[in-house]
Scaffold this active site. Structure first.
Site, PDB file in Angstrom:
ATOM      1  CD  GLU A 271      33.248  14.223  12.804  1.00 12.72           C
ATOM      2  OE1 GLU A 271      32.310  13.501  12.399  1.00 12.72           O
ATOM      3  OE2 GLU A 271      33.408  15.388  12.440  1.00 12.72           O
ATOM      4  CB  CYS A 305      32.034   6.341  10.699  1.00 10.34           C
ATOM      5  SG  CYS A 305      32.994   7.355   9.572  1.00 10.34           S
TER       6      CYS A 305
HETATM    7  P1  NAD Z   1      35.902   3.102  20.364  1.00  9.63           P
HETATM    8  O1  NAD Z   1      34.826   3.992  20.842  1.00  9.63           O
HETATM    9  O2  NAD Z   1      36.012   1.750  20.928  1.00  9.63           O
HETATM   10  O3  NAD Z   1      37.344   3.799  20.568  1.00  9.63           O
HETATM   11  C1  NAD Z   1      37.659   5.042  19.964  1.00  9.63           C
HETATM   12  C2  NAD Z   1      38.763   5.718  20.758  1.00  9.63           C
HETATM   13  O4  NAD Z   1      38.226   6.183  22.008  1.00  9.63           O
HETATM   14  C3  NAD Z   1      39.943   4.807  21.127  1.00  9.63           C
HETATM   15  O5  NAD Z   1      41.139   5.540  21.004  1.00  9.63           O
HETATM   16  C4  NAD Z   1      39.650   4.465  22.584  1.00  9.63           C
HETATM   17  O6  NAD Z   1      40.792   4.117  23.327  1.00  9.63           O
HETATM   18  C5  NAD Z   1      39.067   5.772  23.074  1.00  9.63           C
HETATM   19  N1  NAD Z   1      38.221   5.686  24.267  1.00  9.63           N
HETATM   20  C6  NAD Z   1      37.379   4.699  24.619  1.00  9.63           C
HETATM   21  N2  NAD Z   1      36.738   5.016  25.753  1.00  9.63           N
HETATM   22  C7  NAD Z   1      37.179   6.232  26.127  1.00  9.63           C
HETATM   23  C8  NAD Z   1      36.893   7.095  27.225  1.00  9.63           C
HETATM   24  N3  NAD Z   1      36.015   6.767  28.176  1.00  9.63           N
HETATM   25  N4  NAD Z   1      37.531   8.287  27.292  1.00  9.63           N
HETATM   26  C9  NAD Z   1      38.410   8.649  26.328  1.00  9.63           C
HETATM   27  N5  NAD Z   1      38.733   7.864  25.287  1.00  9.63           N
HETATM   28  C10 NAD Z   1      38.121   6.666  25.178  1.00  9.63           C
HETATM   29  O7  NAD Z   1      35.727   3.010  18.758  1.00  9.63           O
HETATM   30  P2  NAD Z   1      36.448   2.052  17.714  1.00  9.63           P
HETATM   31  O8  NAD Z   1      35.947   0.664  17.873  1.00  9.63           O
HETATM   32  O9  NAD Z   1      37.911   2.298  17.720  1.00  9.63           O
HETATM   33  O10 NAD Z   1      35.899   2.662  16.336  1.00  9.63           O
HETATM   34  C11 NAD Z   1      34.656   2.344  15.779  1.00  9.63           C
HETATM   35  C12 NAD Z   1      33.631   3.416  16.082  1.00  9.63           C
HETATM   36  O11 NAD Z   1      34.101   4.690  15.661  1.00  9.63           O
HETATM   37  C13 NAD Z   1      32.342   3.195  15.297  1.00  9.63           C
HETATM   38  O12 NAD Z   1      31.251   3.511  16.108  1.00  9.63           O
HETATM   39  C14 NAD Z   1      32.464   4.189  14.136  1.00  9.63           C
HETATM   40  O13 NAD Z   1      31.242   4.555  13.562  1.00  9.63           O
HETATM   41  C15 NAD Z   1      33.142   5.333  14.824  1.00  9.63           C
HETATM   42  N6  NAD Z   1      33.813   6.208  13.871  1.00  9.63           N
HETATM   43  C16 NAD Z   1      33.233   7.415  13.599  1.00  9.63           C
HETATM   44  C17 NAD Z   1      33.804   8.244  12.657  1.00  9.63           C
HETATM   45  C18 NAD Z   1      33.177   9.547  12.296  1.00  9.63           C
HETATM   46  O14 NAD Z   1      33.835  10.357  11.656  1.00  9.63           O
HETATM   47  N7  NAD Z   1      31.936   9.807  12.664  1.00  9.63           N
HETATM   48  C19 NAD Z   1      35.006   7.885  12.028  1.00  9.63           C
HETATM   49  C20 NAD Z   1      35.584   6.653  12.364  1.00  9.63           C
HETATM   50  C21 NAD Z   1      34.969   5.823  13.286  1.00  9.63           C
END
Ligand code: NAD
Length: 518
Positions: A271, A305
């Protein structure tokens, strides 16, 4: 009340016992709190930047402990009949109901959401519990007629295994709940790595699961929590005891997760980022559209998102509508999210403000005209927090900047002349999460939803892009990751399908009429 005192009060109401000056554990396996061997993680509230708590994060080795705990408890949990697993989720939902204010308090402090939005997020958890309890008696498969006499085919859905859940900061409770509540009724155990920005919310949610498990005398080891950053997430992705990794976050994160899990032929449920658009037709009810636009564009300070980022407006109404949005933006109450009247809280941090400014600079360079907003607010807001005026920018169509997701309140407005052109502009981005059209023209509405219309996972008519109900399957297409969570048949993601053929005759006919006499 100061933020540290608020955290102490919130912890007390959930019974999280902990000396106030020691760092929190980086690892919780069931009800065992283990001090992390990793770095110290300091959590600051976006409200005023002050420190809320410190955690000692888990090391990669410790993440394996959480995976082992989930793996060890899986054979027990999968053997419990699904309706009894539903009873646990019912209890979780009841505790979340009783503790709604407390849980919302954690969200407001850690993410900076307004009270209404924080309460709404907890309500989403409660709703998904109710949905999952009902589903726990409905995990149904098909029966299929056989080509062979006295044979029957059927499909069964069986538990999958320990599920890894990696979540983003902006929905620290609901996104976990969509996954965890369904995975639990499906017979799976959990390893959760929350965002490193929101470990307190995670601790609170995990505590609710512990309390419910205690009530039923169920091993709390079915739920495990690991606090840490990307490396902890990668450990979960690499571990072949985890058949499914459900990851929510940015597109670059999703690409890494997808590659790591695919390398061991595991499954992912992704997601990822959105870049959501809305088409405003000349027939639209503009009063209705205006309310939907403002909520979708500035709600959660543009950090959903599903936030509205692109408005595609018929040229005959563009000026009028832009002026109405700009006027409405003037009246928005921006400030401390703990105050009841506030409707826009802070951005999550300084880097979000910098990204917002960079995007606005690029927009200007690419021919954009800032119609209003974009500045930082320092008067009448808590010092130390990052408060901004939402920005409205008129853009020529098809520029690069409108194709990227900037996680801040920027709304790009573009004009169109023909409906087909509106759809083309709308779909011309790499992401495909949520979309909407405002129109009174039934043909346009249907065309927007049809095969030649919106290419997103969510397409709405006369309603905004954000604020989905849990009953629908939630997720996007293209770089948003093609996941579906929460409603309708999303539960199937957390189960494995077995096709069974049963012969109740005394012959052994082969399929396709093959003769094989021995
Ligand atoms: P992010 O990508 O910085 O982090 C999300 C999660 O991924 C965190 O727990 C982080 O520690 C983890 N992570 C980061 N790199 C990783 C890796 N290489 N391997 C495994 N885990 C890793 O996102 P954010 O800033 O926390 O959230 C914002 C983003 O999330 C926006 O792009 C938003 O659109 C998206 N989002 C999408 C949805 C959806 O349902 N489509 C819902 C909420 C947020």
């Amino acid at each position: 009340m100061k933020v540290r005192e608020s955290v102490a009060a919130l912890r007390k109401s959930l019974g999280i016992h902990h000396p106030s000056d020691a760092p929190f554990a980086g690892l919780v396996t069931g009800d065992r709190y283990v001090a992390g061997e990793g770095d110290i993680l300091s959590i600051a509230t976006p409200i005023d930047g002050s420190e809320l708590a410190r955690f000692k994060t888990a090391s990669a080795h410790q993440s394996c402990e959480a995976i082992r705990s989930a793996s060890d408890s899986y054979s027990f949990w999968r053997s419990i009949p699904a309706p009894q697993r539903g009873e646990l989720v019912r209890r979780i939902g009841n505790i979340a109901r009783e503790q709604k204010q407390t849980l919302a308090g954690f969200i407001t402090l850690e993410v900076g959401k307004t009270q209404q939005e924080a309460l709404g997020e907890v309500q989403e958890w409660i709703d998904v519990c109710d949905f999952a309890v009902g589903l726990s008696r409905q995990l149904h498969g098909l029966t299929v007629v056989s080509e062979r006499s006295q044979h029957r085919l059927m499909e069964q859905w069986l538990p999958l295994g320990p599920v890894g859940i990696i979540t983003a900061f902006n929905f620290p409770v609901a996104v976990w709940a969509w996954n965890a509540m369904l995975a639990l009724i499906c017979g799976d155990t959990l390893v959760w790595k929350p965002s490193e920005k929101t470990p307190l919310c995670a601790l609170a949610c995990h505590r609710v699961v512990q309390l419910a498990a205690e009530q039923l005398d169920i091993s709390p080891q079915i739920s495990n929590l690991v606090i840490g950053g990307a490396s902890v997430g990668q450990t979960i992705c690499e571990d072949d005891r985890i058949p499914l990794v459900s990851a929510t976050g940015s597109i670059p994160m999703g690409k890494k997760v997808a590659q790591t899990v695919a390398a061991r032929l595991g499954r992912t449920l992704l997601e990822l980022g959105g870049n959501n658009g809305m088409v405003i037709s000349p027939t639209a009810d503009l009063d209705l559209a205006l309310r939907a636009i403002v909520f979708a564009a500035v709600g959660t300070t543009g950090q959903r998102c599903t936030s509205l980022r692109r408005l595609i407006v018929h040229k005959t109404i563009l000026e009028r509508l832009s002026a109405a949005i700009a006027e409405s933006y003037q009246g928005l109450r921006i400030g401390d999210p703990r105050e009841e009247t506030t409707i826009i809280g802070p951005l999550i941090g300084e880097h979000s403000f910098l990204q917002m400014q960079e995007a606005l600079d690029q927009a200007r360079q690419q021919g954009g005209e800032l119609l209003c907003g974009g500045d930082r607010i320092t008067a009448k807001v808590p010092p130390g927090g990052v408060y901004v005026e939402p920005a409205l920018v008129k853009m020529p169509a098809q520029t690069d900047i409108v194709k990227q997701e900037t996680f801040a309140p920027i709304l790009y407005v573009m004009e169109y002349e023909e409906f087909a052109q509106a759809v083309q502009i709308h779909n011309d981005v790499p992401q495909g999460l949520s979309s909407a059209i405002f129109t009174e023209d039934m043909r346009e509405a249907e065309r927007f939803l049809s095969v030649n219309g919106s290419d997103c996972g969510i397409a709405n008519v006369n309603i905004g892009t954000s604020g989905a109900e849990i009953g629908g399957a939630f997720g996007g297409e293209k770089e948003t990751g093609r996941g579906r969570e929460s409603g309708t048949d999303s539960w199937r993601n957390y189960m494995r399908r077995a096709t069974n053929t049963i012969n109740y005759g005394d012959e052994l006919p082969l399929a396709q009429g093959i003769e094989f006499d021995i």
